[in-house]
Design a protein around this motif. Structure first.
Motif, PDB file in Angstrom:
ATOM      1  N   MET A 119       0.935  -1.270   0.074  1.00  0.00           N
ATOM      2  CA  MET A 119       0.126   0.138  -0.078  1.00  0.00           C
ATOM      3  C   MET A 119       0.772   1.212   0.008  1.00  0.00           C
ATOM      4  N   VAL A 120       2.020   1.209   0.498  1.00  0.00           N
ATOM      5  CA  VAL A 120       2.879   2.464   0.618  1.00  0.00           C
ATOM      6  C   VAL A 120       3.840   2.340  -0.422  1.00  0.00           C
ATOM      7  N   PRO A 121       3.894   3.276  -1.405  1.00  0.00           N
ATOM      8  CA  PRO A 121       4.710   3.422  -2.347  1.00  0.00           C
ATOM      9  C   PRO A 121       6.267   3.376  -2.073  1.00  0.00           C
ATOM     10  N   GLN A 122       7.054   2.487  -2.744  1.00  0.00           N
ATOM     11  CA  GLN A 122       8.480   2.194  -2.328  1.00  0.00           C
ATOM     12  C   GLN A 122       9.347   3.539  -2.505  1.00  0.00           C
ATOM     13  N   ALA A 123      10.141   3.875  -1.485  1.00  0.00           N
ATOM     14  CA  ALA A 123      11.187   4.824  -1.603  1.00  0.00           C
ATOM     15  C   ALA A 123      12.371   4.236  -2.376  1.00  0.00           C
ATOM     16  N   ALA A 124      12.916   5.218  -3.104  1.00  0.00           N
ATOM     17  CA  ALA A 124      14.118   4.902  -4.021  1.00  0.00           C
ATOM     18  C   ALA A 124      15.172   4.044  -3.204  1.00  0.00           C
ATOM     19  N   SER A 125      15.436   4.542  -1.943  1.00  0.00           N
ATOM     20  CA  SER A 125      16.424   4.198  -1.217  1.00  0.00           C
ATOM     21  C   SER A 125      16.356   2.701  -0.408  1.00  0.00           C
ATOM     22  N   ASP A 126      15.021   2.466  -0.465  1.00  0.00           N
ATOM     23  CA  ASP A 126      14.799   1.163   0.222  1.00  0.00           C
ATOM     24  C   ASP A 126      15.136   0.034  -0.334  1.00  0.00           C
ATOM     25  N   ASP A 127      16.107  -0.641   0.609  1.00  0.00           N
ATOM     26  CA  ASP A 127      16.653  -1.808   0.026  1.00  0.00           C
ATOM     27  C   ASP A 127      15.774  -3.152   0.437  1.00  0.00           C
ATOM     28  N   GLU A 128      14.577  -2.982   1.285  1.00  0.00           N
ATOM     29  CA  GLU A 128      13.996  -4.187   1.687  1.00  0.00           C
ATOM     30  C   GLU A 128      13.211  -4.684   0.615  1.00  0.00           C
ATOM     31  N   PRO A 129      12.684  -5.917   0.576  1.00  0.00           N
ATOM     32  CA  PRO A 129      12.151  -6.603  -0.602  1.00  0.00           C
ATOM     33  C   PRO A 129      10.866  -5.709  -0.945  1.00  0.00           C
ATOM     34  N   SER A 130      10.427  -5.458  -2.100  1.00  0.00           N
ATOM     35  CA  SER A 130       9.426  -4.898  -2.810  1.00  0.00           C
ATOM     36  C   SER A 130       8.187  -5.505  -2.265  1.00  0.00           C
TER      37      SER A 130
END
Lengths: 266, 221, 221
Positions: free
Chosen positions: A91-102
């Protein structure tokens, strides 16, 4: 005793009946099984299910169960936590820096696991539908056992054989011989014999000569010489005889000591 | 193969019946009667004829369909029964009685059982001779031409083999036995050790009777 | 019938060999390996070719010679299964968990218990694996060379025999599963799709520890 596979659980899922489903958690083989059942109610093709909807259904199921204070295995709660996380990722758009699984990757993983579990269930059913040994396929009903015949290899040596023969032949001979006795001269015997032999002879006589008549058999010779020699020493000590040996290993001479009478038998 | 006319069914149907009978017989723990097949084949099938045909088909094979009273069963072909026997051999020393009997036969052959017993001074059980024959060391030679026609026994090549003798002449004679200490010196002067003879039948020997031969099977046949 | 050239022995000898193999296989309820025939045939016999030929001879019959991994056995023909169907005996039915576990091990072998649990999404009781091993369908293969050295499980010959499979390649739906990448343990199915494998220990497997073996006795031993 081979367990018999039973196919009853492979029947198609029962028609949706929320009332029943929401109170019965024991019917499921773990959270994945529950999710699979929920997904089946959604769509036939697992590839097209809405993972978000599925997660929501699962979470609301768990909520219901907890409200009813039904005890539930930890596996289900762990899955609920994971699905809640998945839901948030989706539900939350993914931040670019996020290295957790999408969220999409997590959703794909869930779909994969559901598909795999379903595939294994289908395979289990297909295995069961094969002709089973003892049910539809049969081995020889009256197998003929292999019997073990014991046989002996006899052992015998030529020596055994010849000895057996010689023993047999000898045992056939009439028993008219004298038993073989071993003559051992005791010291007392030797002394008596020596006394008798020397008699009144006052000349030097080699001990061997006295024994000559006893030397016919080698066995007797050894015992005669040994015992006689020992006795002669004893007689000499008592002063009855004199001994003389002129050189090492030379003949031993013996004579009655002068003036002495041979002792009378006590 | 059997005559088609024996089985009235069409070839396809007959083959199907044969397959079913074959499978049922194979899977059954007990021999089956013709009536046991009826539930599987229906009333119309000539079950006796089918069974006979199946038996013919299997006759040359390693497994035969055999009839036992009114019932049928698959059994290993008789000539292959040896496959179901496993030989287990253990080495055992020859008993004293057997050794003595063998020795006397070796030196005194051809020797009858009575002659063996005379030397041994005790009766020799038939079992002892059987054992020596089973071991392959003693054979029946013929029958002595004396009242009662007793069987004469002799040694075999297997005997020479086992004891590493080139011929019976290698058996040590009187002097050699004395020299090796096996015989003592106190033997009566007239004692003799016979020259063993394993050649063809002697003048005082007849060939064995036909009945005798049967009992002489080698153990590994 | 098979091509004569497959079997190099003279026709008579080949026939004799076939009868012997046939008799031995018929007499045994358990599958036999080619090596089991060696003592009864000469060294020269091409046993594999003879077995193939025998299987061909029996292919149209009510009893077939079938292959189970490296072994062979006579079994009633599959297509007769409805005729011969026997009622379920008093055996306990296999639980859903056990059957699922069996399938996962069969398709994913060598598989550790953790891997089975990962597929099922739930803990697998030790009892389930014990039951499958007792039935003679699952065996411990070795230990995975990963931390904790978990035991790897695989299926047995008894599994193939029970489910009428010649080899693991005959597992139903295997091709389809392979194509869909569902035999993989990882999400993005990589290039190499693992296939179930019941051969010797793999590179990432160690032999079982001596202690492990004890618990692995076959039930009928």
């Amino acid at each position: 005793m081979t367990p018999d596979p039973s196919p009853e659980w492979l029947e198609p899922a029962p028609p949706p009946d929320d009332e029943v489903m929401y109170v019965d958690v024991d019917g499921y083989e773990g959270p994945l099984d529950l999710l699979l059942d929920l997904a089946r109610r959604q769509k036939v093709d697992l590839a097209q299910i809405s993972v978000l909807a599925l997660a929501e259904q699962y979470l609301s199921f768990i909520e219901t169960v907890r409200e009813k204070r039904i005890e539930i295995a930890a596996d289900y709660l762990v899955m609920a936590a994971w699905l809640a996380y998945l839901k948030s990722r989706l539900m939350v758009p993914q931040a670019a820096s996020d290295d957790e699984p999408s969220g999409e990757m997590m959703a794909a993983l869930l779909q994969f696991r559901l598909k795999r579990l379903e595939a294994m269930r289908r395979s289990a059913m297909q295995l069961l539908n094969r002709p089973l040994l003892g049910r539809q396929i049969f081995a020889r009903g009256a197998p003929e056992p292999i019997t073990v015949a014991r046989s002996s290899i006899w052992e015998a040596s030529l020596f055994d054989l010849l000895k057996a023969y010689a023993t047999q032949r000898e045992s056939g001979i009439p028993n008219d011989y004298t038993p073989h006795e071993r003559h051992v001269w005791s010291l007392q015997d030797a002394r008596d014999i020596l006394n008798r032999l020397i008699g009144e002879n006052m000349d030097w006589v080699p001990l061997d000569a006295y024994l000559a008549e006893y030397l016919s058999t080698p066995e007797q010779r050894i015992t005669a010489i040994a015992s006689t020699f020992a006795s002669s020493l004893e007689l000499a000590r008592q002063g009855q005889v004199e001994l003389r040996q002129t050189l090492a290993f030379g003949p031993l001479f013996v004579r009655r000591r002068k003036g002495d009478r041979p002792p009378t038998e006590s | 193969m059997s005559d088609e006319s024996e089985v009235s069914e069409s070839p396809d149907l007959a083959d199907r019946y044969l397959r079913i009978i074959e499978a049922l017989l194979f899977a059954s723990a007990e021999p089956l009667a013709a009536s046991d097949f009826v539930p599987h084949l229906g009333e119309g099938a000539d079950i006796e004829a089918l069974l006979t045909r199946l038996a013919e088909q299997y006759a040359p094979r390693g497994v035969n369909l055999v009839r036992r009273a009114d019932k049928w069963a698959f059994r290993t072909a008789e000539d292959l029964n040896f496959l179901l026997r496993r030989e287990q051999t253990d080495n055992r020393p020859l008993s004293r009685a057997a050794l003595e009997t063998l020795a006397i036969i070796a030196y005194h052959q051809p020797a009858t059982r009575a002659e063996v017993e005379e030397v041994r001074g005790v009766a020799t059980g038939k079992g002892t001779l059987d054992l020596l024959m089973e071991a392959g060391w003693v054979r029946m030679r013929g029958r002595r031409r004396t009242p009662g026609r007793p069987v004469t026994y002799g040694t075999t090549e297997g005997f020479l083999d086992h004891f590493s003798l080139e011929s019976l002449a290698d058996l040590p004679g009187l002097e050699e036995l004395k020299g090796s200490g096996l015989l003592s010196n106190r033997l009566p002067p007239n004692m003799q050790i016979p020259l063993p003879f394993d050649g063809p039948l002697r003048e005082d020997e007849d060939p064995l009777d036909p009945d005798d031969i049967e009992g002489q099977d080698e153990p590994n046949e």
